[in-house]
Enzyme design. Structure first.
Site, mmCIF file in Angstrom:
data_model
loop_
_atom_site.group_PDB
_atom_site.id
_atom_site.type_symbol
_atom_site.label_atom_id
_atom_site.label_comp_id
_atom_site.label_asym_id
_atom_site.label_seq_id
_atom_site.Cartn_x
_atom_site.Cartn_y
_atom_site.Cartn_z
ATOM 1 N N GLU A 103 -27.539 2.266 -100.671
ATOM 2 C CA GLU A 103 -27.176 2.084 -102.092
ATOM 3 C C GLU A 103 -25.695 2.368 -102.311
ATOM 4 O OE1 GLU A 103 -31.390 3.101 -104.328
ATOM 5 O OE2 GLU A 103 -30.061 4.744 -103.828
ATOM 6 N N LYS A 121 -33.174 9.723 -118.029
ATOM 7 C CA LYS A 121 -32.250 9.968 -116.899
ATOM 8 C C LYS A 121 -30.876 10.472 -117.361
ATOM 9 C CE LYS A 121 -35.243 8.200 -113.943
ATOM 10 N NZ LYS A 121 -35.039 7.052 -113.118
#
Ligand code: 5RP
Length: 230
Positions: A103, A121
């Protein structure tokens, strides 16, 4: 929650243009993006993707998305990925799904990174989510000691737990490494901790993504909020 994740993914899809080279993230939110992108591709959109995990590769292939690698091309227009935590500077914790290394390579090779998430989040300070640190199995005790020293220098403390898979065995990343999860609670200076962890020889990569995300799409029950990095 799943509906919110899909809404964030749909909003990020608005930023995709014909001909783009895309980084495809990993996790339950990114899965929605790949799914929706697949629908567009089947409708005629021409893009090429670089997946950030074997799981995303399999999903993207099943969706009919053309894939390439960062061996064949050296840069991407846009990466869309999820995150475990996002702070107001758009620094992230990633790696809950174990894909942090690919990632980060993919995000760093992209002109732009859009993070998609439900608003749970969004945090005041990173660290409530355990920080994933990808390590080489060789010399683990020495690497753990070096990580503990970095924590002390950065003014954080907490348990380091070797990640295990559902079957109880050590979790092995797509790159063949292990992950230790650091339960820090609160990281006051994430860029400093990131720098200290990056120079430890046995650390392959860590889940602090500093200065990589340009945009965050946060989906909440009240609607979508798009935050740009200042
Ligand atoms: C995987 C990741 C994911 O993006 C992160 O864990 C968020 O996942 P989800 O969208 O399932 O909450 O970093 O390594």
């Amino acid at each position: 929650m799943d509906g919110l994740k899909r809404q964030a993914a749909a909003r990020a899809l608005d930023e995709v243009r014909d001909g783009m080279k895309l980084g495809l993230g990993t996790g339950s939110t990114a899965k929605h993006f790949v799914d929706l992108l697949g629908e567009k591709v089947r409708g005629g959109l021409k893009v090429v993707g670089v997946p950030t995990s074997e799981a995303t590769r399999a999903q993207a292939q099943a969706c009919g998305i053309a894939l390439t690698t960062l061996d064949e091309i050296d840069h991407l227009d846009l990466t869309v990925d999820g995150a475990d935590e996002v702070d107001a500077a758009l620094n992230l914790i990633k790696g809950g799904g174990g894909a942090l290394l690919r990632e980060k390579i993919v995000a760093a090779a992209s002109d732009r990174m859009i993070v998609i998430a439900d608003d749970s989040k969004w945090v005041d300070a990173l660290g409530r989510f355990p920080l994933p640190i990808e390590v080489i199995p060789f010399g683990l005790a020495a690497t753990r000691a070096a990580i503990a020293k970095a924590f002390a220098e950065a003014g954080v403390a907490g348990q380091l737990v070797l990640r295990t898979a559902k079957d109880g065995h050590v979790f092995v990343t797509d790159g063949g490494h292990w992950i230790v999860d650091a339960h820090l609670g609160r990281i006051e200076d994430a860029p400093r901790l990131a720098g200290l962890l990056s120079v430890i020889p046995g650390v392959v990569e860590h889940g602090l993504f500093i200065g990589l995300a340009g945009t965050v799409v946060l989906a909440a029950a009240q609607g979508i909020r798009v935050v740009e990095r200042r």
